[in-house]
Design a protein around this motif. Structure first.
Motif, PDB file in Angstrom:
ATOM      1  N   ALA A   1     150.055  31.063  36.628  1.00 31.02           N
ATOM      2  CA  ALA A   1     149.560  31.094  35.249  1.00 31.02           C
ATOM      3  C   ALA A   1     148.103  31.532  35.258  1.00 31.02           C
ATOM      4  O   ALA A   1     147.299  31.056  36.080  1.00 31.02           O
ATOM      5  N   ILE A   2     147.748  32.439  34.369  1.00 28.31           N
ATOM      6  CA  ILE A   2     146.377  32.965  34.295  1.00 28.31           C
ATOM      7  C   ILE A   2     145.694  32.364  33.076  1.00 28.31           C
ATOM      8  O   ILE A   2     146.099  32.612  31.939  1.00 28.31           O
ATOM      9  N   ASP A   3     144.672  31.569  33.322  1.00 21.26           N
ATOM     10  CA  ASP A   3     143.913  30.996  32.204  1.00 21.26           C
ATOM     11  C   ASP A   3     142.747  31.922  31.883  1.00 21.26           C
ATOM     12  O   ASP A   3     141.877  32.160  32.686  1.00 21.26           O
ATOM     13  N   GLY A   4     142.782  32.469  30.714  1.00 17.31           N
ATOM     14  CA  GLY A   4     141.739  33.391  30.278  1.00 17.31           C
ATOM     15  C   GLY A   4     141.873  33.602  28.796  1.00 17.31           C
ATOM     16  O   GLY A   4     142.884  33.231  28.193  1.00 17.31           O
ATOM     17  N   PRO A   5     140.880  34.197  28.170  1.00 20.01           N
ATOM     18  CA  PRO A   5     140.949  34.432  26.721  1.00 20.01           C
ATOM     19  C   PRO A   5     142.060  35.412  26.378  1.00 20.01           C
ATOM     20  O   PRO A   5     142.413  36.281  27.178  1.00 20.01           O
ATOM     21  N   ALA A   6     142.631  35.251  25.191  1.00 22.73           N
ATOM     22  CA  ALA A   6     143.702  36.151  24.757  1.00 22.73           C
ATOM     23  C   ALA A   6     143.201  37.591  24.685  1.00 22.73           C
ATOM     24  O   ALA A   6     143.878  38.522  25.107  1.00 22.73           O
ATOM     25  N   PHE A   7     141.999  37.782  24.135  1.00 23.41           N
ATOM     26  CA  PHE A   7     141.387  39.109  24.052  1.00 23.41           C
ATOM     27  C   PHE A   7     140.289  39.184  25.113  1.00 23.41           C
ATOM     28  O   PHE A   7     139.327  38.408  25.073  1.00 23.41           O
ATOM     29  N   ARG A   8     140.438  40.099  26.052  1.00 18.47           N
ATOM     30  CA  ARG A   8     139.551  40.158  27.215  1.00 18.47           C
ATOM     31  C   ARG A   8     138.715  41.431  27.185  1.00 18.47           C
ATOM     32  O   ARG A   8     139.098  42.432  26.606  1.00 18.47           O
ATOM     33  N   ASP A   9     137.566  41.368  27.851  1.00 20.37           N
ATOM     34  CA  ASP A   9     136.669  42.521  27.916  1.00 20.37           C
ATOM     35  C   ASP A   9     136.143  42.652  29.335  1.00 20.37           C
ATOM     36  O   ASP A   9     136.582  41.943  30.249  1.00 20.37           O
ATOM     37  N   GLU A  10     135.185  43.560  29.530  1.00 16.05           N
ATOM     38  CA  GLU A  10     134.672  43.811  30.869  1.00 16.05           C
ATOM     39  C   GLU A  10     134.002  42.584  31.484  1.00 16.05           C
ATOM     40  O   GLU A  10     134.003  42.418  32.701  1.00 16.05           O
ATOM     41  N   ALA A  11     133.445  41.716  30.649  1.00 12.26           N
ATOM     42  CA  ALA A  11     132.812  40.504  31.169  1.00 12.26           C
ATOM     43  C   ALA A  11     133.823  39.617  31.886  1.00 12.26           C
ATOM     44  O   ALA A  11     133.489  38.925  32.853  1.00 12.26           O
ATOM     45  N   TYR A  12     135.068  39.657  31.417  1.00  7.34           N
ATOM     46  CA  TYR A  12     136.091  38.821  32.053  1.00  7.34           C
ATOM     47  C   TYR A  12     136.352  39.268  33.489  1.00  7.34           C
ATOM     48  O   TYR A  12     136.688  38.439  34.358  1.00  7.34           O
ATOM     49  N   ARG A  13     136.179  40.566  33.771  1.00  7.51           N
ATOM     50  CA  ARG A  13     136.465  41.094  35.109  1.00  7.51           C
ATOM     51  C   ARG A  13     135.514  40.540  36.179  1.00  7.51           C
ATOM     52  O   ARG A  13     135.818  40.647  37.382  1.00  7.51           O
TER      53      ARG A  13
ATOM     54  N   PRO B   1     136.906  32.565  36.573  1.00  6.69           N
ATOM     55  CA  PRO B   1     138.373  32.448  36.548  1.00  6.69           C
ATOM     56  C   PRO B   1     139.081  33.716  37.037  1.00  6.69           C
ATOM     57  O   PRO B   1     140.063  33.638  37.767  1.00  6.69           O
ATOM     58  N   PHE B   2     138.561  34.874  36.648  1.00  5.52           N
ATOM     59  CA  PHE B   2     139.170  36.137  37.076  1.00  5.52           C
ATOM     60  C   PHE B   2     139.132  36.261  38.594  1.00  5.52           C
ATOM     61  O   PHE B   2     140.150  36.549  39.233  1.00  5.52           O
ATOM     62  N   LEU B   3     137.975  36.031  39.179  1.00  2.85           N
ATOM     63  CA  LEU B   3     137.824  36.166  40.629  1.00  2.85           C
ATOM     64  C   LEU B   3     138.649  35.115  41.372  1.00  2.85           C
ATOM     65  O   LEU B   3     139.223  35.397  42.426  1.00  2.85           O
ATOM     66  N   ARG B   4     138.731  33.926  40.806  1.00  3.22           N
ATOM     67  CA  ARG B   4     139.529  32.863  41.429  1.00  3.22           C
ATOM     68  C   ARG B   4     141.016  33.240  41.464  1.00  3.22           C
ATOM     69  O   ARG B   4     141.689  33.054  42.481  1.00  3.22           O
ATOM     70  N   HIS B   5     141.511  33.767  40.349  1.00  2.00           N
ATOM     71  CA  HIS B   5     142.918  34.172  40.308  1.00  2.00           C
ATOM     72  C   HIS B   5     143.186  35.351  41.245  1.00  2.00           C
ATOM     73  O   HIS B   5     144.242  35.410  41.895  1.00  2.00           O
ATOM     74  N   CYS B   6     142.243  36.296  41.324  1.00  2.00           N
ATOM     75  CA  CYS B   6     142.398  37.421  42.251  1.00  2.00           C
ATOM     76  C   CYS B   6     142.501  36.925  43.693  1.00  2.00           C
ATOM     77  O   CYS B   6     143.327  37.416  44.477  1.00  2.00           O
TER      78      CYS B   6
END
Length: 275
Positions: free
Chosen positions: A225-237, A241-246
């Protein structure tokens, strides 16, 4: 059964074995709920595309069964149960305009021309091609051609959208932009999406859930399961959380490759009987 109370897709103990003995899928079990954006992630040969073709009704399982909104595939296409698919190639008719390409599924369904043209215009505008309806596919870049293919899938107003590595051949900048646009479209329209990819970064950016698959035979080894905002932008990358899931997905894929290599080495190292 009420479609709103059932998973959009349900896969129950599915195997796929080809006549030549190849085991494409083994004991696959998966449930996809309405509104989810699910990525199928794994190496070549793990059965991602085969499973997606089963969702599209193109392939049938050897054993086990699938359900769409709790029913058989025969019910797909009715109100609230429409689906479309985007392939790895744009597969546009080179002799026809972009608008004619996008209108094709509506023409086949005999939708009245005035209504069809309105829906085509809306679909093209939605993917950023509002001004390119009358050009030929050869006049478009690769990224724009995939936008046209996406518009053709969206013009039927699907509830379920299936995509088989549609952006894999594009440069990273174009791919990232299309990922963002696709995610925004899916959220805005409330579409359930199943997306095949080899890219860990793409899977994390897009998904609410990533299904990790392993080859030989093709099977599911994890659902993340990926916890992140529904609408994502470059900041999310570049977010934590993004790096942890990667990192989590990278470790799962590495473990899968290691297990596959161990099995291959074990077969290669098997003793040969003396004659």
């Amino acid at each position: 059964m009420d479609a709103t109370s059932s998973p959009v897709l349900s896969v129950q103990r599915v195997d796929k074995r080809y006549p030549n003995g190849t085991v494409a899928l083994e004991d696959v079990r998966l449930s996809i709920e309405a509104g989810e954006f699910v990525s199928l992630l794994g190496p070549s040969g793990c059965g991602k595309s085969t499973l997606l073709k089963m969702f599209a009704g193109i392939e049938a399982p050897t054993h086990g069964h699938l359900r769409w909104w709790g029913q058989s595939f025969d019910t797909v296409g009715s109100k609230g149960r429409r689906q479309s698919m985007v392939f790895q190639e744009a597969t546009l008719m080179p002799w026809a305009s972009v608008a004619d390409n996008v209108r094709l599924p509506l023409d086949l369904a005999r939708v009245p021309r005035r209504e069809a043209d309105q829906r085509v215009a809306e679909a093209l505008e939605g993917v950023g091609l509002g001004k390119f309806g009358q050009v030929r596919p050869r006049e478009l870049s690769g990224g724009m051609q995939m936008r046209a293919a996406l518009a053709r899938a969206l013009v039927t107003e699907p509830d379920l959208l299936l995509l088989d590595e549609p952006f894999g051949a594009l440069d990273e900048f174009t791919r990232n932009k299309l990922d963002s646009d696709l995610l925004a479209l899916a959220r805005r329209r409330g579409i359930t999406v199943v997306f095949v990819t080899h890219s860990i970064y793409e899977a994390v950016y897009l998904s609410s859930k990533v299904v990790v698959m392993q080859a030989r035979p093709g099977r599911i080894i994890a659902e993340v399961a990926i916890d992140g905002p529904a609408f994502r932008d470059e900041a999310y990358r570049v977010s934590e959380p993004f790096l942890r899931h990667c990192k989590t997905l990278s470790e799962l894929i590495s473990d899968a490759h290691r297990a596959d290599a161990d099995r291959t080495a074990g077969r290669s190292a098997a003793p040969v009987s003396a004659v």
